[in-house]
Design a protein around this motif. Structure first.
Motif, PDB file in Angstrom:
ATOM      1  N   VAL A 165      -6.658  10.190   7.578  1.00 47.95           N
ATOM      2  CA  VAL A 165      -7.626  10.356   6.498  1.00 47.95           C
ATOM      3  C   VAL A 165      -6.893  10.537   5.166  1.00 47.95           C
ATOM      4  CG1 VAL A 165      -9.506  11.775   5.597  1.00 47.95           C
ATOM      5  CG2 VAL A 165      -9.354  11.315   8.042  1.00 47.95           C
ATOM      6  N   ILE A 166      -5.798  11.286   5.182  1.00 49.41           N
ATOM      7  CA  ILE A 166      -5.004  11.486   3.970  1.00 49.41           C
ATOM      8  C   ILE A 166      -4.480  10.145   3.456  1.00 49.41           C
ATOM      9  CG2 ILE A 166      -2.842  12.454   3.082  1.00 49.41           C
ATOM     10  CD1 ILE A 166      -3.329  14.842   4.998  1.00 49.41           C
ATOM     11  N   GLU A 167      -3.963   9.318   4.365  1.00 49.92           N
ATOM     12  CA  GLU A 167      -3.435   8.017   3.955  1.00 49.92           C
ATOM     13  C   GLU A 167      -4.539   7.122   3.401  1.00 49.92           C
ATOM     14  OE1 GLU A 167       0.485   7.418   6.780  1.00 49.92           O
ATOM     15  OE2 GLU A 167      -1.448   6.725   7.547  1.00 49.92           O
ATOM     16  N   GLN A 168      -5.710   7.164   4.020  1.00 49.79           N
ATOM     17  CA  GLN A 168      -6.833   6.366   3.521  1.00 49.79           C
ATOM     18  C   GLN A 168      -7.242   6.827   2.127  1.00 49.79           C
ATOM     19  OE1 GLN A 168      -9.900   6.743   6.484  1.00 49.79           O
ATOM     20  NE2 GLN A 168      -8.652   5.832   8.105  1.00 49.79           N
ATOM     21  N   HIS A 169      -7.274   8.126   1.939  1.00 51.98           N
ATOM     22  CA  HIS A 169      -7.684   8.671   0.647  1.00 51.98           C
ATOM     23  C   HIS A 169      -6.660   8.338  -0.443  1.00 51.98           C
ATOM     24  CE1 HIS A 169      -9.765  11.481  -2.059  1.00 51.98           C
ATOM     25  NE2 HIS A 169      -8.566  11.898  -2.439  1.00 51.98           N
ATOM     26  N   ALA A 170      -5.367   8.432  -0.095  1.00 47.55           N
ATOM     27  CA  ALA A 170      -4.311   8.210  -1.083  1.00 47.55           C
ATOM     28  C   ALA A 170      -4.018   6.736  -1.304  1.00 47.55           C
ATOM     29  CB  ALA A 170      -3.035   8.926  -0.641  1.00 47.55           C
ATOM     30  N   GLY A 171      -4.376   5.898  -0.343  1.00 47.77           N
ATOM     31  CA  GLY A 171      -4.074   4.479  -0.454  1.00 47.77           C
ATOM     32  C   GLY A 171      -2.612   4.160  -0.225  1.00 47.77           C
ATOM     33  N   CYS A 172      -1.902   5.054   0.443  1.00 50.36           N
ATOM     34  CA  CYS A 172      -0.491   4.811   0.753  1.00 50.36           C
ATOM     35  C   CYS A 172      -0.113   5.645   1.973  1.00 50.36           C
ATOM     36  CB  CYS A 172       0.409   5.147  -0.437  1.00 50.36           C
ATOM     37  SG  CYS A 172       0.394   6.890  -0.916  1.00 50.36           S
ATOM     38  N   SER A 173       1.075   5.402   2.497  1.00 48.06           N
ATOM     39  CA  SER A 173       1.528   6.113   3.688  1.00 48.06           C
ATOM     40  C   SER A 173       1.990   7.524   3.330  1.00 48.06           C
ATOM     41  CB  SER A 173       2.679   5.356   4.351  1.00 48.06           C
ATOM     42  OG  SER A 173       3.836   5.395   3.531  1.00 48.06           O
ATOM     43  N   ILE A 174       2.095   8.376   4.338  1.00 49.62           N
ATOM     44  CA  ILE A 174       2.567   9.743   4.110  1.00 49.62           C
ATOM     45  C   ILE A 174       4.012   9.755   3.609  1.00 49.62           C
ATOM     46  CG2 ILE A 174       3.186  11.890   5.311  1.00 49.62           C
ATOM     47  CD1 ILE A 174       0.535  11.649   6.794  1.00 49.62           C
ATOM     48  N   PRO A 175       4.926   8.928   4.156  1.00 48.83           N
ATOM     49  CA  PRO A 175       6.272   8.885   3.560  1.00 48.83           C
ATOM     50  C   PRO A 175       6.247   8.531   2.077  1.00 48.83           C
ATOM     51  CG  PRO A 175       6.322   7.866   5.715  1.00 48.83           C
ATOM     52  CD  PRO A 175       4.876   8.140   5.401  1.00 48.83           C
ATOM     53  N   GLU A 176       5.360   7.626   1.671  1.00 50.40           N
ATOM     54  CA  GLU A 176       5.248   7.270   0.256  1.00 50.40           C
ATOM     55  C   GLU A 176       4.698   8.434  -0.560  1.00 50.40           C
ATOM     56  OE1 GLU A 176       4.506   2.449   0.452  1.00 50.40           O
ATOM     57  OE2 GLU A 176       2.821   3.797   0.853  1.00 50.40           O
ATOM     58  N   LEU A 177       3.759   9.176   0.020  1.00 48.28           N
ATOM     59  CA  LEU A 177       3.240  10.360  -0.672  1.00 48.28           C
ATOM     60  C   LEU A 177       4.352  11.367  -0.931  1.00 48.28           C
ATOM     61  CD1 LEU A 177      -0.179  11.056   1.113  1.00 48.28           C
ATOM     62  CD2 LEU A 177       0.165  10.692  -1.332  1.00 48.28           C
ATOM     63  N   PHE A 178       5.181  11.609   0.076  1.00 45.55           N
ATOM     64  CA  PHE A 178       6.297  12.532  -0.086  1.00 45.55           C
ATOM     65  C   PHE A 178       7.262  12.018  -1.155  1.00 45.55           C
ATOM     66  CE2 PHE A 178       4.898  14.764   3.620  1.00 45.55           C
ATOM     67  CZ  PHE A 178       5.577  15.976   3.637  1.00 45.55           C
ATOM     68  N   GLU A 179       7.515  10.724  -1.139  1.00 40.81           N
ATOM     69  CA  GLU A 179       8.466  10.147  -2.085  1.00 40.81           C
ATOM     70  C   GLU A 179       7.995  10.288  -3.527  1.00 40.81           C
ATOM     71  OE1 GLU A 179      10.540   5.800  -3.141  1.00 40.81           O
ATOM     72  OE2 GLU A 179       9.295   6.041  -1.327  1.00 40.81           O
TER      73      GLU A 179
END
Length: 220
Positions: free
Chosen positions: A55-69
């Motif tokens: 759900v986080i990835e869908q909301h952010a429109g990117c992967s979790i590794p990309e969110l961390f980056e």
């Protein structure tokens, strides 16, 4: 954000009736099997399944590794808390949470609206599963993933220990672990129905102890 529909109903209708729509939140380290156990558990209860990281990835429109980056761990945790707040508005869910969701006391305020189940897997099993998993794990991106995992375990074990129910992993298939959860839930429900013995304690990120979020109205 639509939860995944369950495919089957529980063979024991008494348990879903006793739960009265109370959601289950699965916590535990990465590799502990939260998603793989959550799906058969939801199906057995006639509940819906949600993978919070998805759900986080869908909301952010990117992967979790990309969110961390791009936003760091703090930015990811902020979004994780916001998503958990939305999920808590639903009922009759089995929610597979991220491994670090327990690190923020505010998240417990959401999860305590349901039952929190800790899938406790030994370190050796976690390492074996994570090495076999091709997915990227930002918090294990280090020269010594095993040492980093041990560090995370040391930080999080006291937090996981505040769950309503602890289920030890011994290598059984996910469906068998889900069955163990189902068999253990009635004991937890009895405890919840008993009068409170006193306020529970949570450990904040700085190590300070705070009043339990589910027992303190001002933090709900």
């Amino acid at each position: 954000m639509a939860p995944e529909p369950a495919s089957t109903s529980s063979d024991s209708p008494e348990l879903p009736a006793r739960l009265e729509g109370l959601s289950l939140y699965l916590v535990g380290m990465m590799g502990s099997g939260k998603s793989s156990v959550g799906r058969p558990l939801a199906a057995a209860l006639g509940y819906r399944f949600i993978d919070a990281d998805s759900v986080i990835e869908q909301h952010a429109g990117c992967s979790i590794p990309e969110l961390f980056e791009h936003h760091g761990e703090t930015g990811f945790r902020d979004l994780e808390s916001a998503v958990l707040n939305r999920i808590a508005c639903w009922h009759s869910l089995v929610v597979a949470t991220g491994g670090g969701v327990v690190s923020r006391p505010a998240n417990w305020g959401q999860m305590r609206q349901g039952l929190v189940v800790w899938l406790d897997a030994p370190e050796e099993m976690l390492l074996e599963r994570l090495r076999a998993d091709p997915g990227q794990r930002p918090l294990l991106s280090s020269a010594d993933p095993a040492a980093r995992l041990r560090q995370l375990l040391a930080e999080r074990l006291p937090l996981y220990g505040q769950a309503d129910l602890r289920v030890l992993q011994d290598g059984r298939p996910p469906a068998a672990v889900a069955q163990q959860v189902l068999e253990s839930i009635p004991t937890v429900l009895r405890q919840r129905e008993a009068p409170p013995q006193g306020p529970a304690q949570l450990i904040a990120e700085n190590g300070a102890r705070t009043a339990s979020l589910n027992a303190t109205a001002e933090l709900n």
